[in-house]
Structure formats: C-alpha cells, structure tokens
Design an enzyme around this catalytic site. Structure first.
Site, short mmCIF file in Angstrom:
data_model
loop_
_atom_site.label_atom_id
_atom_site.label_comp_id
_atom_site.label_asym_id
_atom_site.label_seq_id
_atom_site.Cartn_x
_atom_site.Cartn_y
_atom_site.Cartn_z
N ARG A 66 74.57 -45.20 -36.93
CA ARG A 66 74.77 -46.24 -35.87
C ARG A 66 75.19 -45.29 -34.38
NH1 ARG A 66 78.31 -46.53 -32.83
NH2 ARG A 66 79.77 -46.92 -34.18
N PHE B 214 75.44 -37.47 -24.38
CA PHE B 214 75.92 -37.88 -23.50
C PHE B 214 77.37 -36.91 -23.31
CE2 PHE B 214 79.45 -40.91 -21.85
CZ PHE B 214 78.63 -41.52 -20.73
N PRO C 89 87.64 -31.13 -22.92
CA PRO C 89 88.61 -30.88 -23.87
C PRO C 89 89.94 -31.06 -23.34
CG PRO C 89 87.36 -28.82 -23.65
CD PRO C 89 86.81 -29.99 -22.67
N ARG D 160 85.76 -54.84 -62.80
CA ARG D 160 86.57 -54.01 -63.31
C ARG D 160 87.67 -54.60 -64.17
NH1 ARG D 160 88.44 -48.68 -64.61
NH2 ARG D 160 90.48 -48.44 -64.34
N GLY E 142 90.76 -48.45 -56.53
CA GLY E 142 91.83 -47.60 -57.44
C GLY E 142 91.35 -46.06 -57.33
N GLU F 75 84.91 -43.71 -27.83
CA GLU F 75 84.50 -44.71 -26.86
C GLU F 75 85.51 -45.69 -26.54
OE1 GLU F 75 81.35 -45.53 -26.05
OE2 GLU F 75 80.15 -44.11 -27.51
N ASP G 98 94.16 -47.91 -28.50
CA ASP G 98 95.38 -47.88 -27.50
C ASP G 98 94.82 -48.21 -26.28
OD1 ASP G 98 96.83 -47.60 -29.90
OD2 ASP G 98 97.74 -45.75 -29.05
#
Lengths: 258, 395
Positions: free
Chosen positions: B95, B134, B139, B279, B350, B374, B378
């Site tokens: 994606r 892009f 940094p 399971r 598990g 992107e 926050d």
C-alpha cells in the site's frame, strides 16, 4: 471474430448451502454470488481467441435473474464487449429449457464460436452446453483445456484431457461450442479502467417466457434436503492393548464390519 | 445488490456503487493471489516485491484517481480508498508503494507540473515501468518540514531559464533507492519551498538504502543525498511554491492511509476470529471465553466505526469539500485503532502470534511505521487541537 460466452451466476464455492424450511428449494438470502468458476475460464479463453483472431466481439449470454447482472458486469470489466441477459424471473427452468432459451436468444447473433464452462458448480448437471449444441446442431467439445485458433481462422485446435492423463487433440470446424476446464490460463483480473468502462457497456434484455414458446421442463424438483449430519466419532482412551481389544469388539458388535 | 468481500458489519455495501464494490473485490482477489503468497518471504529477507509493480500498473493501481488521458484509471476517492484497504490487507509495504507512487509522485506532477512533465512522466509512472519517490522529510526536520535545510539555488541568477543547483539530505524516503525519479522539495534563495524532479543518475545524487528496520520490511526506505546536483529549470514543478504544495500531496496520501490502516486491522481481526474459533483450550474454542469475545467485539466495533469515518471522508473528498483536519482525524483514528487491533489480535493468537506463519505480527510491526509516517499520531492530534481551539500548539 464474433464470440459468445454462456455465463451462469453461481453461489461462491465456499457458501454454506441452506435449505428453505419447507424444503421447496435453496435459501438464497446469505449466498455470495460469483461467476461460475469454469465459465470464468470461458471468458478468459474467449478474450484470448478474440485477440488471436485480430479483433471482433465477445458477448456474454446469461439466463438469470437481475442479480446475475453483477456477474455479467464482471465479465464486461474483464474485457467482454456487451451482454445479453435472458430474464428468468418467475420461470422455473431445467437444463433442457435453459438450452432452449439460450439457443433461441443467440440465433440472430451468428456467433462463430461459443464458450461455456465445463459445468456449473451449483447443480453440477453438465448438460446445458451440450443441449444448446444439440439445439443449434453444432459440435461441442467437453472439456476443453487448451484452445488455439486454426490457421484458416474457421476452426479451432483443442486439447482435451481423457482418462489416464492422456490428452486428445481435436480439430473442430466452427461454429461450435467449447466447454472450458481449468487450463493453463488463469482468468485475468478486471483492470480498474475496465471496471469503470463496464458500466457503460450495453446489456440487452430478453424474457425467458417469450423464448420458451410453450416448451416446459423435463425435470421437476420434488424436494430438497441436506445430507444427514455426520454423527460424532468415538475416541477410545487407555492402554494400547485395552484400546485395541475394545476397538475390535466395537467393530464387530457395534459397527458390524468384521 | 453486490456485497463487499470484507468485514462489513454495518453493511456499508449498501452505501457503495457497483463499481466501488467491484474495485474492492478485484483488489482483494489480487492481494490473495499475488501479495499474500510471497509477502512472508519478502518480509523475512527484507526485499521489495518489485516484480508486482508493473502488474499493479497494468491493472490501474498506480495514480488510480488521476484522469484517463494520462493513462490512469480515473477512480473516485471511495473506490481508491477500498483499493488501498485491500493492498494493506496484504501488506503495508505494498500500500505504501502505491500511495507514494500515486499520491506523492504522480499527484504533484499532475497538480503542480507543466503539461510536458505530465505527458512525460504520468503514463510511465502509471504503468509501473518507472518508480518514483518523494523527498520532504530530513534527518532533523520531520514533523516540522518548514525548517528544512535543503537548498536550491539558481545556477545563473540573471537568467529566468537557468537551471538549479540542489544541496541537502532527505531521510525516510520510501522507494528512494529503486526510484527513477524523486520529487524533491528544497528552499530557493528567497526561502520559498520549490519542488524538483530529480532523476536517477544525475551527478551528485545518490539514494543509499536504510537498513535494520523491524517494520515495513518488504519496502525500500532510503536516504536521498544531493551534493551540488544540477537540475534543469524544466524539471522544476512550475505551479508549486511554498509548503502548501508538499502538504497538498500529503493530504492525498493521508487520506489513503485512513483506508489502508483499516485493511491492516481487518487482516488482524479476521486472523484472530479464525484462530479463536479453532484453538481449543480447556476443551472449548478460546472464542468461547468471555475475555476473547470482549476483545473481538471491541475490534469489530472499532473497525466498523473506522469504515464509516473513511467512507464519509471519501464522499467529502469526491465532493471537493474535505478539509485537512478532517483527513487528520481519519489518519489519526484509523491508524490508532489498527495499532490497537493488531496488538489485541497478537494477544489472542498467544505464542503463535509472534510467528510469521500468521500475518498478525507482520502487520503489528508494520503499523508502527504507518502510525508515525505522513504526520505522526501526535501531530494529527495537534492539527485537530488547532482546529478546535484556533490555537496552534506546535508553532
């Protein structure tokens, strides 16, 4: 080249089939509908044959209710050019009457070749394509695994699996019907532009009742039921000697197989 | 009425057109047959399945919302979102590759490029024959791209037609090492941000791969190093000036992530449902225990809410009424719920949850990247905070 594809909408092979409470038929409410997988091979081979012939038209022909349009659009999105749907609403059809309406619907189309799947995965009758061939007085090859256009473009060379892993290679003069099996060509994905174009491709509509012209089914359904549920198995526990003795005893006395 | 072939508890199929549903079903089919069988190997070996790119191009997956005249599919935004969902159900790497190519490379060329640039690049990028990347993040400038240090100066300051000299370093660039063209953002001498098409092989331009990732392992992540790179004026995006231009691209990509993260969540949820039904512990499937049922019920509820959010975003975007804070809400919420769903699915599986026999741990590691790139969770929270209060917390 003018090519037709007989396409049936069937329940997805993973569908859990439920019977109507009164046993009169299948409960269709939770079914996910797809193109009959073998018919999808037919669409793929039809599109390839059109390319091999240097152009032409691929027409999807379906006998089915309104929801079948969804599957027809999928074939149009794969690259078929247009569709013909025979509306079967309110009509009960067997293989014979389906073949009658299909052969009548395509009479004026003058197809050079018709593709179908080798069988429909819902009722597994394996009859409609053959009966349609009979109605049209055309040859029919079942099952077709590999198809090539003859040099004269008026015949096809078809590879057909027979018992014991042997392949038969047949040449069929057209027009004729090819019933496709899973071959070497996986059905293509519909491309996104193909999906966008599909909505504007025409689907003509005919009425099954008009085409039947008094013909009636040869088969009637008297009732539906699921296979009986398997009983839970019995697990024997304990020391191997005791378990073996118990097993032999049960096989003799309860299962009565030894 | 046709139905979506995915988790659809509230029957949003009813809110979709036949074409939108068909796109979803086709994309799911592609993911099942082309991505899932090979993705574990690529994740283990940390390689990008480059061979899928031309296949995706041929089917119209790249730049799918752009118009057909440039070789694109011309999808609406809802169909595009469903496509992103299904690709990410396969793997976030796939994606991401499609998002970058379409939203961050083809979109700026389409929106800010000259007609010549569009005609030259869009068909090549749409077909997957060429790969783009892009370059915005640096940094030391991630959440705060306005502070970027990359510079573009005119080779000959007296000529309007003069080429440019680019200097700077970009980081965290998806597909950088394998890209044929990089959309690089740099400030001109007046301090305005400009976009440039930097081509592979230009002198002074290199794109070393960043190694050691525990997330998005089937995706190439790179640095872009620009040392006195000469770029002709014809490679500058003429209609892009200021931070608005790259942020416009990010809105495209963030919108896609609002859907993509749902695909990731669905993959984890579906794996958890399947596992909890098969399971057996204490003589019954673990799905029969209340604690597991609570987890599954909450997962499904969050996914369903996320679907409705993404769908309405798509309708707003198609009506050209969408706002960046609305996109922020979609990206923020759907990544957060996908992250939660992947963690809870891992719990349900598990010990098996840490093995790559199941898709969950791969998705759980991938979402860490998607949650952060992107626009971090926050930052999107603060964009919404600014929208609510009118006060920007980050300025």
């Amino acid at each position: 080249m003018k090519i037709g594809v007989l396409l049936k909408q069937t329940p997805d092979t993973e569908t859990k089939i439920k019977i109507k409470p009164d046993g009169s038929g299948i409960d269709e409410s939770d079914i996910k509908w797809v193109i009959n997988p073998y018919d999808e091979y037919g669409v793929e081979e039809a599109l390839r044959l059109k390319d091999a012939a240097g152009g032409g038209e691929v027409v999807v022909v379906t006998a089915g209710s309104k929801r079948a349009v969804d599957s027809m659009r999928q074939a149009l999105a794969m690259g078929a050019d247009r569709g013909i749907r025979i509306d079967t609403e309110g009509v009960s059809l067997d293989s014979y009457t389906t073949a009658v309406i299909l052969s009548k619907a395509i009479q004026s189309e003058n197809f050079e070749v018709l593709f179908a799947g080798k069988q429909a995965v819902d009722d597994d009758c394996v009859q409609v394509a053959q009966m349609t061939a009979t109605a049209l007085d055309w040859p029919c090859i079942w099952p077709a695994e590999h198809i090539e256009l003859g040099a004269d473009k008026k015949s096809v060379v078809v590879t057909r699996p027979v018992a014991g892993g042997i392949k038969e290679i047949m040449e069929m003069t057209l027009p004729g019907i090819l019933c496709c099996d899973k071959g070497e060509h996986e059905p293509r994905y519909a491309s996104l532009p193909g999906i966008m174009k599909a909505k504007s491709k025409p689907i003509a509509e005919l009425k099954a009742a008009d085409l039947l012209a008094g013909e009636t089914p040869k088969v009637t359904w008297s009732g539906f039921r699921l296979p009986p549920e398997r009983k839970a198995g019995k697990i024997l526990k304990g020391e191997p000697e005791a378990v073996c003795a118990e097993l032999v005893k049960l096989l003799r006395e309860e299962a009565k197989v030894i | 009425m046709p139905q979506l072939n995915c988790t659809d508890f509230l029957n949003i199929s009813e809110l979709l057109s036949e074409e939108e549903i068909e796109v979803q079903r086709m994309a799911r089919d592609f993911t099942e047959k082309e991505i899932l069988p090979i993705i574990t190997k690529h994740t283990r070996e940390s390689t990008f399945p480059k061979e899928l790119f031309p296949k995706m191009g041929a089917l119209g997956f790249l730049g799918a919302t752009l118009p057909q005249e440039y070789g694109c599919a011309g999808l609406n935004n809802v169909a595009y979102g469903l496509l992103m969902q299904e690709l990410e159900r396969g793997d976030s790497s796939m994606r991401s590759a499609a998002s970058v190519q379409g939203g961050l490379v083809m979109y700026p060329i389409y929106a800010y490029g000259s007609e010549e640039q569009k005609k030259k690049w869009l068909p090549l990028l749409a077909s997957g024959k060429k790969i783009g990347c892009f370059g915005l993040t640096e940094p030391d400038f991630g959440s705060n791209p306005a502070g970027m240090l990359s510079r573009a100066k005119k080779k000959n300051s007296h000529s309007t037609n003069s080429g440019w000299i680019l200097n700077g370093t970009k980081m965290w660039i998806t597909n950088g090492t394998i890209a044929d063209v990089a959309v690089v953002w740099a400030k001109n001498e007046a301090g305005k941000i400009n976009g440039f098409l930097v081509e592979k092989g230009m002198k002074g331009f290199s794109a070393p791969e960043m190694k050691g990732k525990f997330s998005l392992r089937a995706s190439v992540t790179s640095e872009l190093v620009l040392e006195e790179v000469e770029v002709p004026e014809e490679n500058r995006l003429p209609k892009a000036e200021g931070l608005k231009a790259p942020l416009g691209c990010l809105s495209q990509a963030r919108y896609g992530i609002a859907w993509g993260s749902l695909g990731l969540a669905m993959a984890c949820y579906e794996a958890a449902v399947e596992y909890s039904k098969t399971r057996i512990q204490f003589d019954k499937p673990i799905g029969g225990f209340q604690l597991t049922q609570k987890k599954l019920a909450e997962m499904l509820t969050e996914i369903t809410k996320g679907q409705l959010l993404a769908l309405q975003l798509g309708r707003l975007k198609d009506a050209k009424k969408i706002t960046p804070p609305q996109i922020s809400m979609g990206k923020m919420n759907n990544c957060a719920i996908a992250r939660k769903v992947s963690h809870v699915a891992r719990e349900i599986l598990g010990a098996n949850g840490i093995l790559d026999d199941y898709p969950v741990i791969r998705h759980m590691m991938n979402i860490e990247s998607v949650y952060t790139y992107e626009g971090t969770h926050d930052i999107h929270t603060l964009i919404l905070g600014e929208e609510i209060t009118g006060i920007a917390a980050y300025k």
